[in-house]
Scaffold this motif. Structure first.
Motif, PDB file in Angstrom:
ATOM      1  N   LYS A   7      25.511  54.728  24.807  1.00  0.00           N
ATOM      2  CA  LYS A   7      24.624  54.692  25.968  1.00  0.00           C
ATOM      3  C   LYS A   7      23.564  53.628  25.687  1.00  0.00           C
ATOM      4  O   LYS A   7      22.915  53.651  24.642  1.00  0.00           O
ATOM      5  N   PHE A   8      23.429  52.681  26.619  1.00  0.00           N
ATOM      6  CA  PHE A   8      22.448  51.608  26.492  1.00  0.00           C
ATOM      7  C   PHE A   8      21.539  51.658  27.714  1.00  0.00           C
ATOM      8  O   PHE A   8      22.036  51.761  28.844  1.00  0.00           O
ATOM      9  N   GLU A   9      20.234  51.582  27.505  1.00  0.00           N
ATOM     10  CA  GLU A   9      19.274  51.570  28.609  1.00  0.00           C
ATOM     11  C   GLU A   9      18.445  50.299  28.543  1.00  0.00           C
ATOM     12  O   GLU A   9      18.074  49.849  27.447  1.00  0.00           O
ATOM     13  N   HIS A  10      18.160  49.752  29.726  1.00  0.00           N
ATOM     14  CA  HIS A  10      17.365  48.533  29.798  1.00  0.00           C
ATOM     15  C   HIS A  10      16.560  48.571  31.093  1.00  0.00           C
ATOM     16  O   HIS A  10      17.122  48.826  32.159  1.00  0.00           O
ATOM     17  N   ASN A  11      15.266  48.321  30.977  1.00  0.00           N
ATOM     18  CA  ASN A  11      14.410  48.275  32.152  1.00  0.00           C
ATOM     19  C   ASN A  11      14.207  46.832  32.579  1.00  0.00           C
ATOM     20  O   ASN A  11      13.992  45.947  31.743  1.00  0.00           O
ATOM     21  N   GLU A 104      15.479  53.323  40.359  1.00  0.00           N
ATOM     22  CA  GLU A 104      14.166  52.735  40.562  1.00  0.00           C
ATOM     23  C   GLU A 104      13.159  53.427  39.668  1.00  0.00           C
ATOM     24  O   GLU A 104      13.151  54.654  39.559  1.00  0.00           O
ATOM     25  N   ILE A 105      12.334  52.640  39.002  1.00  0.00           N
ATOM     26  CA  ILE A 105      11.227  53.159  38.199  1.00  0.00           C
ATOM     27  C   ILE A 105       9.980  52.381  38.593  1.00  0.00           C
ATOM     28  O   ILE A 105      10.068  51.365  39.299  1.00  0.00           O
ATOM     29  N   LYS A 106       8.848  52.825  38.133  1.00  0.00           N
ATOM     30  CA  LYS A 106       7.592  52.142  38.454  1.00  0.00           C
ATOM     31  C   LYS A 106       7.657  50.703  37.941  1.00  0.00           C
ATOM     32  O   LYS A 106       7.885  50.473  36.755  1.00  0.00           O
ATOM     33  N   GLY A 153      13.002  38.351  33.259  1.00  0.00           N
ATOM     34  CA  GLY A 153      11.720  38.651  32.635  1.00  0.00           C
ATOM     35  C   GLY A 153      11.772  39.976  31.894  1.00  0.00           C
ATOM     36  O   GLY A 153      12.704  40.762  32.045  1.00  0.00           O
ATOM     37  N   VAL A 154      10.755  40.192  31.094  1.00  0.00           N
ATOM     38  CA  VAL A 154      10.672  41.409  30.287  1.00  0.00           C
ATOM     39  C   VAL A 154       9.888  42.467  31.052  1.00  0.00           C
ATOM     40  O   VAL A 154       8.796  42.185  31.576  1.00  0.00           O
ATOM     41  N   TYR A 155      10.417  43.657  31.103  1.00  0.00           N
ATOM     42  CA  TYR A 155       9.766  44.769  31.791  1.00  0.00           C
ATOM     43  C   TYR A 155       8.526  45.205  31.018  1.00  0.00           C
ATOM     44  O   TYR A 155       8.566  45.386  29.802  1.00  0.00           O
ATOM     45  N   LYS A 156       7.439  45.375  31.731  1.00  0.00           N
ATOM     46  CA  LYS A 156       6.201  45.922  31.158  1.00  0.00           C
ATOM     47  C   LYS A 156       5.774  47.095  32.017  1.00  0.00           C
ATOM     48  O   LYS A 156       5.559  46.937  33.219  1.00  0.00           O
ATOM     49  N   GLU A 157       5.689  48.250  31.402  1.00  0.00           N
ATOM     50  CA  GLU A 157       5.313  49.444  32.148  1.00  0.00           C
ATOM     51  C   GLU A 157       3.920  49.262  32.735  1.00  0.00           C
ATOM     52  O   GLU A 157       3.017  48.792  32.063  1.00  0.00           O
TER      53      GLU A 157
END
Length: 158
Positions: A7-11, A104-106, A153-157
């Motif tokens: 399982k791989f996750e990526h935002n 979808e996430i913030k 681009g890189v996800y930043k919360e």
């Protein structure tokens, strides 16, 4: 046959529709696959082709030692903007089932890949997985993460 699962996750810092648009196009797969695999889609798709249940995608790929292999996957399930599934019909694995989920996430989208596969040849296949295949699969997904970050681009919360 022994079955393996990753399982791989990526935002991603992009809207869900943009993520879906990119990942549901079979032609974009070559953009996120390492060059050393000599990955070539041999199906005749146009730039605006999107995945649909029953779609067959044929490739030539050299995953190990430069040996060219033919590989055919079928898109078996699609729920637009939620998930799609590809399964091997012919190729190097005894079994290949790859789920691609989008949520979808913030500030973006969480993409989750769930890969379930089996290697043929019994004990020899299990040894090959331990020595080579597992490492190669992880390298491919690490490469994809880097390429996706370059593209979006890189996800930043937030």
């Amino acid at each position: 046959m022994k079955v393996y699962r990753f399982k791989f996750e990526h935002n991603l810092p992009i809207p869900l529709a943009e993520a879906w648009d990119f990942f549901s196009s079979p032609l974009n797969l070559s953009k996120i696959t390492p060059a050393k695999m000599n990955f070539i889609i041999t199906s005749d798709f146009s730039a605006d082709t999107k995945m649909y249940p029953g779609m067959l995608i044929s490739y030539k790929v050299s995953p190990v030692f430069g040996i060219k292999l033919n590989w055919v996957t079928e898109i078996t399930h699609v729920k637009e903007h939620v998930y799609f599934v590809d399964e091997q019909r012919t190729g190097p694995y005894a079994m290949w089932h790859h789920e691609h989920h989008f949520k979808e996430i913030k500030g973006g989208v969480q993409m989750t890949d769930i890969l379930t596969y089996g290697i043929p040849y019994g004990i020899i296949g299990r040894l090959a997985n331990t020595i080579l295949v597992e490492k190669e699969i992880k390298e491919v997904f690490n490469f994809r993460e880097k390429e996706i970050n370059k593209l979006f681009g890189v996800y930043k919360e937030r």
